[in-house]
Write an enzyme that holds these catalytic residues in place. Sequence first.
Site, PDB file in Angstrom:
ATOM      1  CB  CYS A 284       8.696 -41.436  60.880  1.00  0.00           C
ATOM      2  SG  CYS A 284       9.739 -40.001  60.559  1.00  0.00           S
ATOM      3  CE  LYS A 285       5.580 -36.517  67.459  1.00  0.00           C
ATOM      4  NZ  LYS A 285       5.726 -36.736  68.906  1.00  0.00           N
TER       5      LYS A 285
END
Length: 104
Positions: A66-67
């Site tokens: 993810c981020k």
Amino acid sequence: MADLSQKDWTKQLDKDNNSVVLDVRTQDEVEEGVIPNAIHIDIYQGQGFIDELEKLDKTKSYYVYCKSGGRSGQACAIMNQLGFNNAYNLKGGFLEWQGDVAQL
């Protein structure tokens, strides 16, 4: 589930012939670029996320990001509960990614 550094994540991914890279970020985040060959399933879809996971091949290894590593860690935990035995979380996520970036 294992939390892997980018070095370990990419080294293991390169050797794994049964692997899938899974991006669990939002569509807006994905538009900034993705790790090459990633498939995208937004973890914020709730039940829709689980429904999409259920369509995947549980015999494969999943390299999840993810981020920053938080949501992908959650995604790996969900995947383990659903019967996926090989889910690997990218520590630091896309923010700390040093490799190639592609566009979906």
